[in-house]
Design a protein around this motif. Structure first.
Motif, PDB file in Angstrom:
ATOM      1  N   VAL A 254      80.400  88.989  93.514  1.00  0.00           N
ATOM      2  CA  VAL A 254      80.767  89.184  94.907  1.00  0.00           C
ATOM      3  C   VAL A 254      80.154  90.596  95.347  1.00  0.00           C
ATOM      4  O   VAL A 254      79.633  90.360  96.641  1.00  0.00           O
ATOM      5  CB  VAL A 254      82.269  88.973  95.153  1.00  0.00           C
TER       6      VAL A 254
ATOM      7  N   LYS B 141      81.986  83.007  99.133  1.00  0.00           N
ATOM      8  CA  LYS B 141      82.336  83.011  97.728  1.00  0.00           C
ATOM      9  C   LYS B 141      83.635  83.266  97.543  1.00  0.00           C
ATOM     10  O   LYS B 141      84.143  82.748  96.654  1.00  0.00           O
ATOM     11  CB  LYS B 141      81.363  83.926  97.268  1.00  0.00           C
ATOM     12  N   VAL B 142      84.578  84.171  98.276  1.00  0.00           N
ATOM     13  CA  VAL B 142      85.719  84.419  97.886  1.00  0.00           C
ATOM     14  C   VAL B 142      86.733  83.663  98.106  1.00  0.00           C
ATOM     15  O   VAL B 142      87.375  83.046  97.299  1.00  0.00           O
ATOM     16  CB  VAL B 142      86.075  85.876  98.725  1.00  0.00           C
TER      17      VAL B 142
ATOM     18  N   VAL C 252      91.594  87.357 102.994  1.00  0.00           N
ATOM     19  CA  VAL C 252      92.624  86.345 102.544  1.00  0.00           C
ATOM     20  C   VAL C 252      92.795  86.662 101.065  1.00  0.00           C
ATOM     21  O   VAL C 252      92.054  87.154 100.264  1.00  0.00           O
ATOM     22  CB  VAL C 252      91.860  84.908 102.635  1.00  0.00           C
TER      23      VAL C 252
ATOM     24  N   ARG D 200      86.370  80.737  95.629  1.00  0.00           N
ATOM     25  CA  ARG D 200      86.998  81.103  94.242  1.00  0.00           C
ATOM     26  C   ARG D 200      88.824  81.065  94.239  1.00  0.00           C
ATOM     27  O   ARG D 200      89.309  80.743  93.555  1.00  0.00           O
ATOM     28  CB  ARG D 200      86.583  82.486  93.872  1.00  0.00           C
ATOM     29  N   LEU D 201      88.949  81.584  95.519  1.00  0.00           N
ATOM     30  CA  LEU D 201      90.663  81.365  95.834  1.00  0.00           C
ATOM     31  C   LEU D 201      91.211  80.392  95.755  1.00  0.00           C
ATOM     32  O   LEU D 201      91.977  79.710  95.063  1.00  0.00           O
ATOM     33  CB  LEU D 201      90.949  82.130  97.248  1.00  0.00           C
TER      34      LEU D 201
ATOM     35  N   LEU E 206      91.120  87.267  90.717  1.00  0.00           N
ATOM     36  CA  LEU E 206      90.389  85.928  90.540  1.00  0.00           C
ATOM     37  C   LEU E 206      89.439  85.996  89.525  1.00  0.00           C
ATOM     38  O   LEU E 206      88.674  85.036  89.299  1.00  0.00           O
ATOM     39  CB  LEU E 206      89.497  85.894  91.884  1.00  0.00           C
TER      40      LEU E 206
ATOM     41  N   GLN F 205      92.179  94.976  98.525  1.00  0.00           N
ATOM     42  CA  GLN F 205      91.563  93.849  98.314  1.00  0.00           C
ATOM     43  C   GLN F 205      90.497  93.652  97.228  1.00  0.00           C
ATOM     44  O   GLN F 205      90.336  92.815  96.597  1.00  0.00           O
ATOM     45  CB  GLN F 205      90.684  93.656  99.661  1.00  0.00           C
TER      46      GLN F 205
ATOM     47  N   SER G 142      86.668  92.169 103.320  1.00  0.00           N
ATOM     48  CA  SER G 142      86.691  90.940 102.047  1.00  0.00           C
ATOM     49  C   SER G 142      86.534  91.529 100.617  1.00  0.00           C
ATOM     50  O   SER G 142      87.193  90.756  99.612  1.00  0.00           O
ATOM     51  CB  SER G 142      85.867  89.709 102.389  1.00  0.00           C
TER      52      SER G 142
ATOM     53  N   PHE H  13      82.959  87.402  88.101  1.00  0.00           N
ATOM     54  CA  PHE H  13      83.017  87.211  89.631  1.00  0.00           C
ATOM     55  C   PHE H  13      82.907  88.418  90.461  1.00  0.00           C
ATOM     56  O   PHE H  13      82.550  88.330  91.384  1.00  0.00           O
ATOM     57  CB  PHE H  13      84.596  86.256  89.705  1.00  0.00           C
TER      58      PHE H  13
ATOM     59  N   PHE I 154      78.428  84.892 103.717  1.00  0.00           N
ATOM     60  CA  PHE I 154      78.274  84.577 102.382  1.00  0.00           C
ATOM     61  C   PHE I 154      79.395  85.001 101.451  1.00  0.00           C
ATOM     62  O   PHE I 154      79.765  84.091 100.436  1.00  0.00           O
ATOM     63  CB  PHE I 154      76.856  84.716 102.153  1.00  0.00           C
ATOM     64  N   VAL I 155      79.600  86.241 101.504  1.00  0.00           N
ATOM     65  CA  VAL I 155      80.399  86.995 100.800  1.00  0.00           C
ATOM     66  C   VAL I 155      81.946  86.348 100.993  1.00  0.00           C
ATOM     67  O   VAL I 155      82.770  85.841  99.880  1.00  0.00           O
ATOM     68  CB  VAL I 155      80.787  88.379 101.296  1.00  0.00           C
ATOM     69  N   ASP I 156      82.364  85.842 102.275  1.00  0.00           N
ATOM     70  CA  ASP I 156      83.548  85.139 102.507  1.00  0.00           C
ATOM     71  C   ASP I 156      83.640  84.021 101.906  1.00  0.00           C
ATOM     72  O   ASP I 156      84.733  83.479 101.320  1.00  0.00           O
ATOM     73  CB  ASP I 156      83.848  85.228 104.150  1.00  0.00           C
TER      74      ASP I 156
ATOM     75  N   LEU J 200      76.521  90.281  96.303  1.00  0.00           N
ATOM     76  CA  LEU J 200      76.299  89.783  97.603  1.00  0.00           C
ATOM     77  C   LEU J 200      76.523  90.633  98.747  1.00  0.00           C
ATOM     78  O   LEU J 200      75.783  90.582  99.845  1.00  0.00           O
ATOM     79  CB  LEU J 200      76.968  88.510  97.625  1.00  0.00           C
TER      80      LEU J 200
END
Lengths: 220, 156
Positions: B47, A28-29, A131, A32-33, B35, B28, B90, B43, A24-26, B50
């Protein structure tokens, strides 16, 4: 549609990216990216869901789900159920979707052997997690450039016809090039050398497997 | 008003830098901040929220897997550790990620004591990070409420 888009120099068609990740976290990221890089994004949590979205899961009723053409698929490598590699394979096996570039994302644990396997299967690129914005920007430029190269040709119908003749008269047609891309890379490089002029807008260091894909795209 | 804003901004800057220096955050996290903009001002907080939910869920899975009477399924523990390693990576949660690396090794070695220790540490660590970030987000709120802008902090 492509010609009209190119005639207005300031506008470029927005990429629609399908992002696949079980985290889920990835999700979202990555969403957005991609949004910040002016892409339309659809995120799904599994390879199975991705196939459903594309209408590739054999369920006839689901093909109406997607309202936008997908221009790029970005998928995590290690996912429960269908792995990123298996998803890549299914996409490259489908006549409808094999032209869509697929990018694999993974953490540093991925062995070079696996990376090679994905590239051989037709993956466009490999992104190391986590990423970053620079990765997405680079990816987008890569995809837009290959799209531009294709549109540059189709803009001139005469050029397209000439290219078509070249391709048709060559020993390997687009259907065999797709299957040969999954075999050893040496066979890909020998058959693509005759198409060097067709893809002259690419950089010299563009991998031969990409040249193969581009010449098969011109067919559309 | 301006003096207050300046003071809060300085506090915020110092606090943020300390989080990087103490290894709570890595670059990171800086990437995530890139972003965030006026259109998506929350944002990073979203994140991270989450992420913390993920921590609760995954640590729960690990605890349950380690709590078996009889044989422990270390691959099950390892699967959750792998996921936590991924999401901590992440978001730039450096210490949590580092612990997950060690934790994963203990899982692979089927070292029960090592796993239990890591589980405890990971639990402490994510909670510590949560508190630190809460303080950081509060400082941001105070700056905005005082009429100022949250400064970009150059970590280097």
């Amino acid at each position: 549609m492509a010609v009209r888009d190119l005639s207005s120099s300031s506008s470029s068609p927005e990429l629609h990216v399908l992002a696949v990740d079980d985290s889920f976290v990835d999700r979202k990221v990555i969403e957005r990216l991609l949004r910040i890089s002016s892409c339309k994004v659809t995120t799904v949590e599994s390879g199975t869901r991705a196939l459903q979205y594309l209408g590739l899961d054999g369920d006839k009723g689901s093909s109406g789900l997607k309202d936008l053409k997908v221009n790029l698929i970005v998928t995590d490598y290690s996912m429960p159920g269908l792995t990123g590699y298996e998803l890549l394979k299914k996409i490259k096996e489908s006549s409808a979707f094999r032209e869509i570039p697929v990018v694999i994302m993974s953490s540093e644990n991925i062995q070079p052997r696996i990376q090679h396997r994905c590239m051989t299967e037709g993956a466009e690129d490999f992104l190391l997690k986590p990423v970053k914005l620079a990765d997405v920007k680079r990816l987008k430029e890569l995809i837009m450039r290959s799209g531009q190269a294709e549109e540059g040709k189709t803009k001139n119908p005469c050029t397209k016809r000439i290219l078509q003749d070249d391709i048709d008269s060559s020993p390997s047609s687009s259907s065999s090039s797709s299957s040969s891309s999954s075999s050893s890379s040496s066979s890909s490089s020998s058959s693509s050398s005759s198409y060097h002029d067709d893809v002259s807008s690419l950089d010299d260091d563009t991998p031969s497997s990409k040249r193969m894909k581009l010449e098969s795209r011109v067919h559309d | 008003m301006d003096a207050l804003v300046a003071q809060l901004q300085m506090q915020f800057r110092d606090y943020t830098i300390s989080l990087y220096q103490q290894g709570f955050l890595d670059d990171q996290f800086t990437e995530l901040k890139k972003l965030q903009d006026d259109g998506s001002p929350d944002f990073v907080a979203e994140v991270l929220s989450l992420f913390f939910e993920d921590c609760v869920k995954l640590i729960g899975n690990m605890a349950r897997a380690l709590d078996q009477t009889g044989t422990v399924d270390f691959s099950q523990v390892g699967a959750s550790v792998h996921q936590l390693k991924g999401s901590s990576s992440s978001v730039g949660a450096k210490r949590v990620k580092g612990l997950c690396v060690t934790f994963k090794e203990y899982c692979e070695a089927k070292n029960y004591e090592g796993c239990v220790r890591c589980l405890q540490q990971v639990d402490i660590e994510y909670k510590a990070l949560k508190t630190k970030l809460q303080d950081m987000f509060n400082l941001e709120k105070q700056i905005i409420q005082a009429g100022g802008r949250v400064p970009q902090v150059d970590i280097n």
